[in-house]
Write a protein that holds these residues in place. Structure first.
Motif, short mmCIF file in Angstrom:
data_model
loop_
_atom_site.label_atom_id
_atom_site.label_comp_id
_atom_site.label_asym_id
_atom_site.label_seq_id
_atom_site.Cartn_x
_atom_site.Cartn_y
_atom_site.Cartn_z
N THR A 137 0.83 -1.21 0.00
CA THR A 137 0.00 0.00 0.00
C THR A 137 0.86 1.26 0.00
OG1 THR A 137 -1.60 -1.18 1.38
CG2 THR A 137 -1.88 1.22 1.19
N VAL A 138 0.54 2.17 -0.91
CA VAL A 138 1.05 3.53 -0.83
C VAL A 138 -0.16 4.38 -0.45
CG1 VAL A 138 2.09 5.47 -2.06
CG2 VAL A 138 2.85 3.13 -2.54
N GLY A 139 -0.18 4.85 0.79
CA GLY A 139 -1.36 5.58 1.29
C GLY A 139 -1.13 7.08 1.36
N ARG A 140 0.14 7.47 1.42
CA ARG A 140 0.47 8.91 1.44
C ARG A 140 1.38 9.24 0.28
NH1 ARG A 140 1.77 11.72 7.13
NH2 ARG A 140 2.62 13.33 5.78
N PHE A 141 1.18 10.43 -0.25
CA PHE A 141 1.92 10.86 -1.45
C PHE A 141 1.85 12.38 -1.42
CE2 PHE A 141 2.52 11.62 -5.95
CZ PHE A 141 3.24 10.54 -6.44
N SER B 129 4.67 7.01 1.16
CA SER B 129 4.81 5.93 2.13
C SER B 129 4.67 4.58 1.44
CB SER B 129 3.71 6.05 3.19
OG SER B 129 2.44 5.90 2.59
N ASP C 8 3.76 0.62 2.68
CA ASP C 8 3.37 -0.29 3.76
C ASP C 8 3.32 -1.69 3.14
OD1 ASP C 8 1.35 -1.97 5.18
OD2 ASP C 8 1.05 -0.18 6.41
#
Lengths: 438, 438
Positions: B289-293, B310, B312
């Motif tokens: 998971t890339v949840g922040r960008f 990020s 995960d």
């Protein structure tokens, strides 16, 4: 040949001399490099960043402070500050009669912007007016210095908002509900700006200038590479902008399987990559930029439920621009996977060419001053785009070091700033004294 | 057989009865579904979102308000509220002697989180203590209800910060300088929380609990699909997290050519896509998971100078997780193009298994109450991860509708919340009365 045409021709002939100022009437002789650069540096303190740039968002407290400073400088020259309902700011030299001659640019900046973009055109116009006054010129028409609202478009999208409303390309009602990332509307921000500067009177929206001239830094390296202080802008590259909204579903990063996920970020990154592929041109003429990419909820362990990203697409050939523009939505839709996507075109401006007569005036003024010049197309958009449809318009560029702009490192040599202000002053003086068509 | 071993065996034998409460001593008989759900709903008003969820960031004013409410409920039961230097919040039932029995979870939520994630474990522990008191049990050891600081990791990364410091996996000095998106440090936010609740005393950091039991909603659909109210958590899936910093250069969207650009956003989106490819597994076990960008400067007409995103990454097999983890940096580097990239691993937790004896206690309690149960691995991380190394630890899950969590729509049936609290109460009572090893 009819009498009317003859009368017209005769009138043109008699006006010709009034367009040509005697050499001791040329205000460039009174342009002060020290005053010009001093004002630019004083203005750069408003919204100054630690890295030496400027952060002066449209309709922010800093933007209002910049207008206050302009109003103060204007007052010392007898210029009256006003603001219209679209937040455009004017300093008017009441003189002569009829449609005003308008010159300026914008005072807002990118979030990590430089000290010259926009503000140079406003302060150079002020310098030109002051030089004209010191030369003792009595203009045949009012002269207005303008700072257009939200040229940059980084706080409220799209940019050139104030100029577009002034020129009639957009309705005031269309821009008022536009919101920034904090949820503040243009309408509310306009009210804040007005409240911050109660001494500035309101003026009617719109108008038809006699002519419009805008000085600006080049946003590219061409003039610097050519060792040329003056760019005569032939026209402005077309630009289409989009807002792409990708909707997925929030889910837990540790538990939801790939098959279950509707990951808006994964889909949006695939769209950006797909756009880069489909818009790729070997010749490297097309300009494709995704500059904003806002993720919701934006947490490391949550699958993104929504991404909104911007697309900025430019090409000097309007037809090719329209063809590329039509590829954006299909490319995004094809890469959406399990997510939903909505592509909204925010603006679609074709490429334009400024009138030859106006460009010739700039060229002649530069020649008279012994300044090298060259014609170039503006790859960047400018407020002049929206003045062009309503009055004879022109732009002149000065070099920008390494072609770096929209960047805190932006820099133009004082001698080049001075050269640009000299050409602007002489052309504005000619236009102010002219009795015929610009 | 030595005398020492014999003595140990004898002691185990004599203790055995004390582990088994008589049926009229089981506090589950006093657990109130109405009180439990009522407190959950009252707590959900703190940080309530318009869509029915909760936004209660770690160390925010809402987090402090949640602690204040817990302290108020605790005071009515004679429990003393304290907070340690890492911001972990405790309600202590002073009883017996020796190491405390600890139970709880966390009060912070994701930005668009639900009403149950974390808070259920804290309020269920409170319900268990109240039920034990109403049953007239006199624990042989102190019982502590805990709300660990910043489990979610969405305001300050990574998550499970308070539990990690309590358990000794991270140093307090490591977390204090961590900043949120607004630039506020954990240290400053801890001070704000302390200032908001001056009545809560400070306690020493750390400790060695007698045992730790955490109730939580399942963050997946397994229990609901199996129509099973109780999950006995066999262990926690391993998780590695990364911060990827992509550095390019700001440039004008209309003028800079593709060849000139160092577009951090274009590079970062390529990296996300490359990671999705390289971490892809047909079996759909790996969680990526890339949840922040986060984009800088984040303006439509400016080429991005920096993106921080990020990663995960989770897998139940620790060895496979380590193999995948090693692929992250090379994949990002290969996709960097003209940009620079820096990949920092923020955390690297292997998969773990809770002790069989603790799981057996949960299973026995559910059986006694006639509640269906099943063993499952926690795909999500939990604070219990950091208690596991320092004391016998266990977790129980209750179902979550459609497996939806980290989402405002999160929902668990009141009957399932009640079932979970009943099992927790009986197991905590057993552990509180036990004289031997947990």
């Amino acid at each position: 040949m009819s009498a009317a045409v003859l009368a017209g021709a005769s009138s043109l002939m008699t006006e010709q001399p009034s367009n040509e100022l005697r050499s001791n009437e040329l205000p460039s002789r009174r342009v002060s490099q020290q005053r010009l650069v001093g004002r630019l540096m004083e203005m750069a303190r408003i919204g100054a960043t630690v890295s030496g740039g400027v952060d002066r968002a449209a309709l922010s407290a800093e933007d209002a402070a910049a207008q206050a400073l302009m109003a103060q400088w204007g007052a010392s020259l007898g210029l009256r500050a006003t603001r219209d309902a679209a937040g455009n700011f004017f300093l008017r030299w009441e003189a002569g009669a009829g449609a005003p001659l308008v010159s300026g640019s914008h005072l807002d900046s990118q979030p990590t912007g430089g000290r010259y973009d926009g503000v140079f055109g406003v302060i150079a116009a002020l310098e030109a007016v002051q030089a004209m006054q010191e030369t003792g010129l009595a203009p045949r028409r009012p002269v207005e210095i303008v700072a257009w609202m939200n040229e940059e478009g980084s706080r409220f999208a799209p940019g050139m908002m104030g100029a577009a409303v002034y020129g009639g390309a957009r309705a005031l009602a269309d821009i008022l509900p536009v919101r920034d990332q904090a949820g503040i509307s243009v309408e509310a921000a306009l009210a804040s700006t007005a409240a911050a500067l109660p001494g500035i009177a309101t003026r009617p929206l719109g108008g038809t200038p006699y002519a419009y001239v805008e000085a600006h830094i080049e946003q590219g390296p061409e003039l610097e590479r050519a060792h040329c202080p003056i760019g005569i802008v032939s026209g402005i590259q077309g630009k289409h902008t989009f807002r792409v909204t990708v909707r997925g579903e929030a889910a837990h990063a540790g538990t939801s399987t790939r098959a279950e996920r509707r990951d808006a970020l994964l889909a949006a990154t695939a769209m950006v990559q797909a756009l880069a592929r489909v818009l790729h041109d070997e010749a490297d003429v097309t300009k494709f930029t995704v500059g904003r990419f806002d993720v919701t909820p934006s947490a490391p362990s949550v699958v993104a439920s929504q991404v909104i990203f911007s697309v900025d697409l430019r090409h000097p050939d309007s037809q090719e621009l329209r063809r590329l523009s039509a590829l954006v939505a299909p490319a995004c839709e094809a890469a959406a996977g399990p997510c939903e996507v909505e592509v909204s075109r925010l603006s679609a401006a074709d490429s334009l060419a400024f009138p030859a007569a106006m460009r010739a005036r700039l060229r002649a003024a530069a020649d008279r001053l012994g300044l090298a010049h060259r014609d170039l197309l503006s790859a960047a958009g400018h407020d002049a785009r929206y003045l062009h449809p309503i009055c004879p318009s022109a732009m002149l560029f000065v070099p920008s070091r390494d072609g770096v702009t929209h960047n805190e490192a932006e820099f133009t040599e004082p001698a080049d700033l001075y050269a640009g202000a000299c050409v602007l002053a002489d052309v504005l003086a000619e236009l102010a004294m002219s009795t015929g068509q610009p």
